[in-house]
Every structure is written in structure tokens, then in C-alpha cells.
Design an enzyme around this catalytic site. Structure first.
Site, PDB file in Angstrom:
ATOM      1  N   GLU A  50      21.825  29.972  -6.118  1.00 47.39           N
ATOM      2  CA  GLU A  50      21.928  30.116  -4.664  1.00 47.39           C
ATOM      3  C   GLU A  50      23.367  29.840  -4.217  1.00 47.39           C
ATOM      4  O   GLU A  50      23.836  30.376  -3.213  1.00 47.39           O
ATOM      5  CB  GLU A  50      20.964  29.168  -3.945  1.00 47.39           C
ATOM      6  CG  GLU A  50      20.835  29.482  -2.471  1.00 47.39           C
ATOM      7  CD  GLU A  50      19.657  28.778  -1.805  1.00 47.39           C
ATOM      8  OE1 GLU A  50      19.811  27.605  -1.423  1.00 47.39           O
ATOM      9  OE2 GLU A  50      18.600  29.412  -1.662  1.00 47.39           O
TER      10      GLU A  50
ATOM     11  N   LYS B 203      13.786  36.557   4.733  1.00 47.44           N
ATOM     12  CA  LYS B 203      13.069  35.727   5.715  1.00 47.44           C
ATOM     13  C   LYS B 203      12.926  36.492   7.034  1.00 47.44           C
ATOM     14  O   LYS B 203      11.911  36.452   7.700  1.00 47.44           O
ATOM     15  CB  LYS B 203      13.840  34.438   5.982  1.00 47.44           C
ATOM     16  CG  LYS B 203      13.869  33.439   4.834  1.00 47.44           C
ATOM     17  CD  LYS B 203      14.659  32.215   5.337  1.00 47.44           C
ATOM     18  CE  LYS B 203      14.752  31.113   4.342  1.00 47.44           C
ATOM     19  NZ  LYS B 203      15.537  29.966   4.818  1.00 47.44           N
TER      20      LYS B 203
ATOM     21  N   GLU C  98       7.762  28.499   5.912  1.00 52.71           N
ATOM     22  CA  GLU C  98       6.793  27.864   5.002  1.00 52.71           C
ATOM     23  C   GLU C  98       6.561  26.403   5.397  1.00 52.71           C
ATOM     24  O   GLU C  98       5.426  25.928   5.493  1.00 52.71           O
ATOM     25  CB  GLU C  98       7.283  27.884   3.556  1.00 52.71           C
ATOM     26  CG  GLU C  98       7.571  29.240   2.962  1.00 52.71           C
ATOM     27  CD  GLU C  98       8.995  29.693   3.201  1.00 52.71           C
ATOM     28  OE1 GLU C  98       9.441  29.667   4.365  1.00 52.71           O
ATOM     29  OE2 GLU C  98       9.658  30.077   2.244  1.00 52.71           O
TER      30      GLU C  98
ATOM     31  N   GLY D   8      21.840  22.089   1.695  1.00 50.99           N
ATOM     32  CA  GLY D   8      20.448  21.807   1.324  1.00 50.99           C
ATOM     33  C   GLY D   8      20.291  21.485  -0.151  1.00 50.99           C
ATOM     34  O   GLY D   8      19.714  20.467  -0.524  1.00 50.99           O
ATOM     35  N   ARG D   9      20.880  22.312  -1.033  1.00 51.80           N
ATOM     36  CA  ARG D   9      20.728  22.108  -2.479  1.00 51.80           C
ATOM     37  C   ARG D   9      21.597  20.964  -2.988  1.00 51.80           C
ATOM     38  O   ARG D   9      21.589  20.643  -4.162  1.00 51.80           O
ATOM     39  CB  ARG D   9      21.015  23.406  -3.222  1.00 51.80           C
ATOM     40  CG  ARG D   9      22.318  24.073  -2.860  1.00 51.80           C
ATOM     41  CD  ARG D   9      22.395  25.489  -3.387  1.00 51.80           C
ATOM     42  NE  ARG D   9      23.586  26.181  -2.880  1.00 51.80           N
ATOM     43  CZ  ARG D   9      23.620  26.842  -1.738  1.00 51.80           C
ATOM     44  NH1 ARG D   9      22.535  26.923  -0.973  1.00 51.80           N
ATOM     45  NH2 ARG D   9      24.733  27.443  -1.326  1.00 51.80           N
TER      46      ARG D   9
ATOM     47  N   HIS E 192       8.230  26.713 -28.437  1.00 52.50           N
ATOM     48  CA  HIS E 192       6.977  27.452 -28.698  1.00 52.50           C
ATOM     49  C   HIS E 192       6.762  28.530 -27.654  1.00 52.50           C
ATOM     50  O   HIS E 192       5.644  28.997 -27.446  1.00 52.50           O
ATOM     51  CB  HIS E 192       5.797  26.462 -28.709  1.00 52.50           C
ATOM     52  CG  HIS E 192       5.974  25.377 -29.707  1.00 52.50           C
ATOM     53  ND1 HIS E 192       5.569  25.495 -31.012  1.00 52.50           N
ATOM     54  CD2 HIS E 192       6.578  24.167 -29.609  1.00 52.50           C
ATOM     55  CE1 HIS E 192       5.893  24.390 -31.671  1.00 52.50           C
ATOM     56  NE2 HIS E 192       6.508  23.560 -30.840  1.00 52.50           N
TER      57      HIS E 192
ATOM     58  N   LYS F  92      16.237  20.611   6.504  1.00 56.31           N
ATOM     59  CA  LYS F  92      17.541  20.477   7.172  1.00 56.31           C
ATOM     60  C   LYS F  92      17.529  21.239   8.499  1.00 56.31           C
ATOM     61  O   LYS F  92      17.913  20.713   9.522  1.00 56.31           O
ATOM     62  CB  LYS F  92      18.630  21.035   6.251  1.00 56.31           C
ATOM     63  CG  LYS F  92      20.013  21.021   6.845  1.00 56.31           C
ATOM     64  CD  LYS F  92      21.041  21.519   5.857  1.00 56.31           C
ATOM     65  CE  LYS F  92      22.382  21.690   6.550  1.00 56.31           C
ATOM     66  NZ  LYS F  92      23.401  22.264   5.645  1.00 56.31           N
TER      67      LYS F  92
HETATM   68  O1  F6P Z   1      16.522  29.107   0.278  1.00 60.11           O
HETATM   69  C1  F6P Z   1      17.189  29.059   1.482  1.00 60.11           C
HETATM   70  C2  F6P Z   1      17.195  27.641   1.985  1.00 60.11           C
HETATM   71  O2  F6P Z   1      17.898  27.606   3.191  1.00 60.11           O
HETATM   72  C3  F6P Z   1      17.806  26.657   0.977  1.00 60.11           C
HETATM   73  O3  F6P Z   1      19.215  26.692   0.964  1.00 60.11           O
HETATM   74  C4  F6P Z   1      17.222  25.362   1.468  1.00 60.11           C
HETATM   75  O4  F6P Z   1      17.312  24.327   0.496  1.00 60.11           O
HETATM   76  C5  F6P Z   1      15.764  25.799   1.739  1.00 60.11           C
HETATM   77  O5  F6P Z   1      15.875  27.145   2.209  1.00 60.11           O
HETATM   78  C6  F6P Z   1      15.049  24.927   2.741  1.00 60.11           C
HETATM   79  O6  F6P Z   1      15.779  24.906   3.940  1.00 60.11           O
HETATM   80  P1  F6P Z   1      15.442  23.736   5.014  1.00 60.11           P
HETATM   81  O7  F6P Z   1      15.768  22.421   4.342  1.00 60.11           O
HETATM   82  O8  F6P Z   1      16.344  24.025   6.165  1.00 60.11           O
HETATM   83  O9  F6P Z   1      13.988  23.833   5.355  1.00 60.11           O
END
Ligand code: F6P
Length: 534
Positions: A362, A499, A220, A276-277, A393, A214
Site C-alpha cells: 500500500e 471504495k 466496513e 494508518g499502516r 507444506h 483514523k
Molecule cells: O486501505 C485503505 C485504508 O485507508 C488504509 O490505509 C487504512 O489502514 C484502512 O483503509 C483503514 O482506514 P481507517 O483507519 O481510516 O478506517
């Protein structure tokens, strides 16, 4: 006019004060009810009321929910629903669906329900058309990879909500990827070894990499994109031109995607007010669309939309997301249980707990209310879960004889009547029964105490629609929790601090000024040990 405004402000303030007073009075009533230990005598609750199962079971479309094995009676439930009323829940639900800016800290609405609304807004229809056009072009072979090959595999590069939603849905709807139009793999963490294992298992020349982010600010994901671009540029025959590209992007940050070299034609935008979630319904769902095709993707959206209708229009006492939420509030805030387990008894739903962990913790892992005031009450529980058969298990021993109790959602799928499926459902029901009834063998020195609560959700079948209903159910449950706790479930400021520290350290390592970073002695020592090269 000024007098009128002053009067209306006064009335509003008084009303708000009165509402707050009603809410706290109701909270006190529930606290008193929670002192009555008999509420935990599940066998007693059943023996006192032969109609209990009927009274505490609800069904909507493909989902049946049995709340009867919970520490509740009608009086408790009535008081929980009264608490929801005094929290102004009906107005908050209207605000959610009306597009009001309920994400107060970011001054935005929350538009995940708008992503599946019929008809869509003009801008969302444009976004959806673009996503469908890109999928159709690649699926038909009209668009090819940068090696001029038809696409056979999609690798999603994204993390958190930019990966968990598609992952849970693809696992659920492609029968363990057997009937998937294309194979979908996920590159979420930065572990290079994972990249190498993915690259070994795919034909990179027939692979489409979907950059799902987003913000396009997640280190990462950017690092993974960089690593993959290096590999692609070093692969013979790589020649991105015209419509032949090995990268597409699903993002709310189109400028950044263009700066990464992805042509506008291959960028699938979505609304920045879709969390995002909560974003599997948007262009983030592209890998799912590629895996299951347009017709089933629209069924998935429509299933969620039908749950939206239920949530928006059904009275509290028959409203499944509200009932799920209020039962969880009872355990969290009045029974003081800090954990919550979600246990699907179906391999197709094995990724649901991970998706739900982000969605609940979150969203609601917060300690300040919408006004920034520190809360005195508890909020999100620690949510965990796994496939039930595997969990039996692993950690079910603690469920049965551990000192701590926790509420459990068991989720089963009726579906086809194979021996395996029946065996799974029999196991799920037996575990819930054992947790409630305990062992009646008084000579068994390690007997199970029983009276351990659970809710059972049964899906008639696992389809794109029923999965959409299930995911939307939990989205609305989390929203109701946030209303009761008076918190904003649509931001995540807490994850930014870690972060920020990581970014600072990385930047100082790059310009060899790590000694200038102010770190606590422990972190300093650990970093030195980790970065030391013999
Ligand atoms: O964990 C923080 C967060 O911003 C989440 O809310 C989101 O789903 C994830 O990192 C990835 O964010 P992006 O889609 O902006 O890369």
C-alpha cells in the site's frame, strides 16, 4: 535580493540536475553489473571469499541479519549504496525525522517516528496520556461496560492499519494470547457470520468494543459499528451512562466519533499525520496496550525508537534498514524479480507477513513519482508469506524447483532452547541452505538447482522491545525503497477508487436507482445475478 534568489535558484536547479544525472549514471552502472551472471553463483561467491559471512552480516540490539546468501558482492553493494547517496537519502531521512511535509500529496509530515520519540511533543504526550488513562480505568475496573461489568474482552473494530498492527503485536507478545491481560478479538470485514461467531464466543456484557479508525470514513468499519450498536441496544441491561460505556474510539476524527454517540472521555485521538499502516504506535495500539499493559507497551515503543536511532545515525554500509532496502532494489529493479517472500519460522510472528503486505504494497504499489510523472521503473514487488513450517507444506516446492526465483526473508527467534524451537530453527536454516546449495546428487533426476537467494534475520528473543525494533526496521526499509523510486509511500489514492464505486452502488441500491449507475457489462451482470432474489 532578487538577484541573490535567482542565483540560489539557479544553483539549486543545477545541483538538482547534476544529482539526477549522477543518479541515472549510477543506475546504468548497476544495470551493467547485473549482466554478470556469476553474481548468482552463490557457492562460487562463498568459495571465493572465506570472510563472506562476516562481511555481509550485521547486528543491532536484538536483531542479527545475514545477507551472505544474496546475489551480491562488495562491488554490487558499494554501487547500490552509491545509488542511495545519489538519491539524496541522507537528506530525506533528515526530512522524515524533522517533521518536514514529505507526504507531499497530502501536504503532511509522516509522524510515526514522532509517536515513539523521547520526549514526545506536547500534543502527542496528551494523546498518549489519554490512551493510557482510558486503558487504566477499564483495566482497573474503575470504568465498566454499559452493563456495569468489568472488562474481560476487547473486540477491535477496524481494518487495514487499524487492525493489522495490533494483531501482529498481540499475537507476538501474548504467547498466543495465553498471558494476555484481556482476550482481544478482531472484527475487520463486514461478514455478518463473523460477527455472530464473535458474539457467540464472548460475554458481550463484559466486552469493550474499540472503534479503531483514523478517518471514521471506512464503510466496513462504520457498518460493523452499526451492527454492534444494534445488538447492544437490543441486549437487556444495556445502559451507557457516566463512565460505563461498551465503546471507545481511537481516531483522528473526534467529531465523527462524538456523532456516533461515543463520549469525548472515551475517545482516544491521534495525529492525522500518522499513516494508518504506520499507526500501531498511536492510540490505534490501544488493544495491544490492554493486552500487554503499560510497561511492555512502552518497551515496544522504545524498541522502535532504538531502531529509529540506528536508522537516523548509522552509516549506509552498516545501516540495516538501508541494506535491506537496497538489496530489495537490486532484486526488483536490476534482477527484475517481481515477488518477495517473508517467512517467519515462529507461530508468534505468523501475522507479520499480512502486516508487511499492507506496509510495503500500500506504501509503494505506485506508478507515479512525487511529481505525478509516470514511472518507467518497477516499484513494489508482490509480497507474501506465512509461517515457515506451514509454508514448507504449501508452496516451498515452487521456491526450490519453480521456474521463477524470488528473494526470501527468513525470520527466526532464538529465544528459549526447547526441542520445538530448535526444530523450527533447524528447518528454517536447512531450507535456506537447500535453496542456496541445491541438491548435489547428480543422479537425482529432479534435482534442485540451488543458487536461490535469501536473507536470514535472527531475533535473540521475542520481546516487546525486539518486536518494536523489527517492525520499525521494515517501516524504514519501505521508506528507503520509496526514496529510491522517488514515490510518496505515505498516501494510498489507489484504494479510494474501488471504495468510491462501492459507495455509489450501495447508495443507488438503497434508493432503488441501480439502473442509473454506469457500470461495465460484466459488473452489471454480476451485480444483477448477486442481488437477484428468487
Ligand atoms: O486501505 C485503505 C485504508 O485507508 C488504509 O490505509 C487504512 O489502514 C484502512 O483503509 C483503514 O482506514 P481507517 O483507519 O481510516 O478506517
Amino acid at each position: 535580493m532578487i538577484a541573490y534568489n535567482a542565483l540560489s535558484f539557479t544553483i539549486h536547479t543545477l545541483t538538482q540536475k547534476q544529482m539526477n544525472q549522477n543518479f541515472s549514471d549510477q543506475w546504468q552502472k548497476l544495470k551493467r553489473l547485473a549482466n554478470d551472471e556469476s553474481i548468482k553463483d552463490l557457492q562460487g561467491l562463498f568459495s571465493n571469499d572465506t570472510n563472506r559471512v562476516k562481511m555481509f552480516s550485521h547486528e543491532y540490539k536484538d536483531i542479527y541479519v545475514d545477507f551472505s546468501k544474496n546475489w551480491i558482492n562488495q562491488d554490487v553493494l558499494n554501487h547500490l549504496l552509491a545509488l542511495a547517496k545519489h538519491a539524496n537519502l541522507d537528506k530525506k531521512i533528515q526530512a522524515l525525522f524533522s517533521g518536514a511535509k514529505i507526504n507531499v500529496s497530502e501536504n503532511k509530515p509522516a509522524t510515526h517516528t514522532a509517536q515513539r520519540k523521547i520526549p514526545l511533543s506536547e500534543s502527542m504526550q496528551h494523546d498518549r496520556d489519554k490512551m493510557f488513562e482510558v486503558a487504566k480505568n477499564y483495566a482497573s475496573g474503575k470504568w465498566k461496560s454499559a452493563f456495569n461489568n468489568k472488562i474481560k474482552t476487547v473486540v477491535n473494530i477496524g481494518i487495514g492499519g487499524s487492525y493489522l498492527g495490533p494483531k501482529v503485536a498481540i499475537q507476538a507478545l501474548t504467547d498466543l494470547q495465553i498471558n494476555s491481560h484481556v482476550q482481544v478479538l478482531y472484527f475487520a470485514s463486514v461478514d455478518d457470520v463473523r460477527l455472530l461467531s464473535i458474539l457467540k464466543s464472548i460475554d458481550i456484557k463484559s466486552t469493550l468494543f474499540c472503534l479503531s479508525s483514523k478517518s471514521l470514513g471506512t464503510i466496513e468499519t462504520l457498518k460493523n459499528t452499526e451492527s454492534l450498536l444494534t445488538v447492544l441496544n437490543g441486549t437487556k441491561g444495556y445502559n451507557p451512562k457516566g463512565t460505563n460505556h461498551s465503546f471507545v474510539a481511537a481516531t483522528a476524527n473526534c467529531e465523527k466519533a462524538i456523532s456516533l454517540g461515543i463520549p469525548e472521555s472515551h475517545i482516544m485521538p491521534f495525529d492525522t499525520a500518522t499513516g494508518g499502516r504506520f499507526s500501531v504506535w498511536s492510540a490505534i495500539g490501544f488493544p495491544l496496550l490492554m493486552a500487554i499493559g503499560e510497561v511492555r507497551f512502552l518497551e515496544f515503543l522504545s524498541g522502535a525508537e532504538t531502531m529509529d536511532q540506528h536508522f537516523e545515525k548509522t552509516g549506509f554500509d552498516k545501516n540495516i534498514p538501508i541494506l535491506m532496502a537496497m538489496v530489495s532494489i537490486w532484486y526488483r529493479n536490476f534482477m527484475h524479480l517481481s515477488a518477495y517472500a517473508v517467512i517467519p519460522y515462529d507461530a508468534n510472528l505468523k501475522h507479520l507477513p499480512a502486516w508487511l503486505q499492507q506496509l510495503m504494497m500500500e506504501s509503494n504499489g505506485k506508478m507515479h513519482d512525487v511529481n505525478g510523472e509516470q514511472l518507467t521503473i518497477s516499484t513494489s514487488p508482490w509480497l507474501f508469506g506465512d509461517h515457515g513450517q506451514l509454508s514448507q507444506h504449501a508452496f516451498f516446492q515452487a521456491f526450490h524447483q519453480g521456474k521463477d526465483v524470488l528473494p526470501i526473508d527468513f525470520i527466526g527467534v532464538i529465544g528459549e532452547h526447547t526441542d520445538a524451537k530448535n526444530y523450527l530453527l533447524i528447518n528454517m536454516m536447512s531450507q535456506a541452505a537447500a535453496l542456496m546449495n541445491g541438491s548435489d546428487d547428480t543422479h537425482d533426476e529432479f534435482n534442485c538447482p540451488g543458487n536461490r537467494p535469501s536473507t536470514t534475520l535472527l531475533l535473540n528473543k521475542l520481546t516487546a522491545s525486539s518486536l518494536g525494533q523489527l517492525l520499525a526496521l521494515y517501516e524504514h526499509m519501505i521508506f528507503v525503497q520509496s526514496v529510491i523510486w522517488n514515490i510518496n509511500c505515505f498516501d494510498q489514492p489507489g484504494v479510494e477508487l474501488g471504495k468510491k464505486i462501492a459507495r455509489e452502488i450501495v447508495e443507488h441500491i438503497q434508493d432503488d436507482t441501480l439502473k442509473d449507475v454506469r457500470l461495465d457489462p460484466s459488473t452489471q451482470q454480476l451485480l444483477e445475478r448477486a442481488l437477484k432474489h428468487d
